[in-house]
Design a protein around this motif. Structure first.
Motif, PDB file in Angstrom:
ATOM      1  N   LEU A  10     -36.866  53.012  42.013  1.00 60.37           N
ATOM      2  CA  LEU A  10     -37.286  51.814  42.744  1.00 60.37           C
ATOM      3  C   LEU A  10     -38.401  52.147  43.722  1.00 60.37           C
ATOM      4  N   GLU A  11     -38.285  53.261  44.422  1.00 59.32           N
ATOM      5  CA  GLU A  11     -39.334  53.678  45.350  1.00 59.32           C
ATOM      6  C   GLU A  11     -40.657  53.858  44.609  1.00 59.32           C
ATOM      7  N   LEU A  12     -40.591  54.476  43.440  1.00 57.61           N
ATOM      8  CA  LEU A  12     -41.802  54.667  42.642  1.00 57.61           C
ATOM      9  C   LEU A  12     -42.374  53.334  42.181  1.00 57.61           C
ATOM     10  N   ARG A  13     -41.532  52.449  41.661  1.00 55.60           N
ATOM     11  CA  ARG A  13     -42.031  51.160  41.155  1.00 55.60           C
ATOM     12  C   ARG A  13     -42.669  50.336  42.265  1.00 55.60           C
ATOM     13  N   LEU A  14     -42.074  50.338  43.439  1.00 53.95           N
ATOM     14  CA  LEU A  14     -42.651  49.584  44.562  1.00 53.95           C
ATOM     15  C   LEU A  14     -43.986  50.175  44.981  1.00 53.95           C
ATOM     16  N   SER A  15     -44.095  51.490  44.937  1.00 56.73           N
ATOM     17  CA  SER A  15     -45.356  52.138  45.272  1.00 56.73           C
ATOM     18  C   SER A  15     -46.430  51.781  44.256  1.00 56.73           C
ATOM     19  N   ILE A  16     -46.054  51.745  42.985  1.00 51.80           N
ATOM     20  CA  ILE A  16     -46.994  51.347  41.941  1.00 51.80           C
ATOM     21  C   ILE A  16     -47.442  49.906  42.155  1.00 51.80           C
ATOM     22  N   ALA A  17     -46.497  49.028  42.452  1.00 51.24           N
ATOM     23  CA  ALA A  17     -46.812  47.609  42.650  1.00 51.24           C
ATOM     24  C   ALA A  17     -47.760  47.396  43.830  1.00 51.24           C
ATOM     25  N   LYS A  18     -47.712  48.295  44.810  1.00 51.03           N
ATOM     26  CA  LYS A  18     -48.605  48.212  45.975  1.00 51.03           C
ATOM     27  C   LYS A  18     -49.959  48.870  45.713  1.00 51.03           C
ATOM     28  N   GLY A  19     -50.133  49.442  44.543  1.00 58.88           N
ATOM     29  CA  GLY A  19     -51.391  50.107  44.227  1.00 58.88           C
ATOM     30  C   GLY A  19     -51.506  51.503  44.795  1.00 58.88           C
TER      31      GLY A  19
END
Length: 261
Positions: A10-19
């Motif tokens: 989840l931490e990784l996916r949120l970071s990806i979503a933020k660019g």
């Protein structure tokens, strides 16, 4: 951030979503399931679903979105497939038109997303068994192994290659067979020419790191296969992940494998 800085998917996916992260996911969060992505128009969705059913080695189906909804619900997780993968590829009317870091503006009202299992799934189990796997994205090749066709969706399987010590090939086969969500056991071992690969030095995707003396090239079915069979199948558009830039799920590889058995 570095790969090892991410503690949860989840931490990784949120970071990806933020660019904040647009790099490959190979070697990251090794105990968690990774997934390939294919997005097709509604009028192709049934045929592609049937293609996945007929070709479970190359397209191990994990989840399918509702028509027009980019959020997939997978075993308790909500995942926006437009923003939570690091990089995407795009086709229009069969022509490759480029890549993007965010699919939001390209998503259509009739889009249907498919999540497919990925061979990064079994990299950590192989490493733990003393079969070293590079943290780089594996070399991927288009082979001459035919897929079972469904209407206009037809073509050959893409394969990923990992060199394995000759005396551990049987062990690697046994381990990966436990993970249908990672394409399962190898589809070919040894001479790449027998599956239509003229040279290993020039993969279609990924990195070729060589085959050391005493090692054998071992090939697994690969989730890049939809990128080989879908562009010329008559669809108005196609969106996929960029090879090696996967969706990392919240479930462990063993949890997902158990759910598919």
């Amino acid at each position: 951030m570095k790969k090892e800085d991410f503690k949860t998917p989840l931490e990784l996916r949120l970071s990806i979503a933020k660019g904040e992260w647009d790099q490959p996911t190979s070697g990251m969060l090794g105990d968690y399931q990774q997934a390939n992505l294919a997005v097709v128009p509604k009028d192709q969705a049934y045929d592609f679903l049937l293609f996945c059913v007929r070709n479970p080695k190359s397209c191990p189906l994990l989840a399918v979105s509702e028509v027009g909804d980019p959020v997939i619900h997978f075993q308790g997780s909500e995942i926006n497939v437009c923003t939570m993968l690091p990089r995407y590829r795009m086709w229009k009317e069969g022509e490759y038109v480029g890549e993007t870091l965010d699919l939001t503006e390209y998503w259509q009202d009739d889009s249907v997303a498919f999540l497919l299992g990925c061979s990064h799934t079994f990299d950590a189990p192989l490493n733990r068994a003393g079969i070293p796997v590079s943290a780089e994205a594996p070399a991927v090749y288009y082979s001459n192994i035919p897929c079972q066709s469904v209407g206009a969706i037809q073509g050959n399987m893409a394969v990923s290659m990992r060199p394995v010590a000759a005396d551990k090939v049987a062990l690697a086969t046994t381990i990966t067979a436990r993970y249908p969500s990672g394409h399962g056991a190898p589809v070919h071992i040894g001479d790449p020419a027998l599956i239509g690969i003229d040279t290993l030095e020039n993969p279609d995707f990924g990195v070729f790191g060589g085959v050391p003396e005493g090692y054998v090239p071992v090939f697994w079915a690969c989730g890049v296969t939809p990128q080989a069979v879908l562009p010329n199948s008559g669809g108005a558009y196609l969106f996929t992940h960029f090879a090696g830039h996967m969706l990392v799920l919240d479930q462990t590889v063993d949890e997902v494998a158990a759910s598919l058995l």
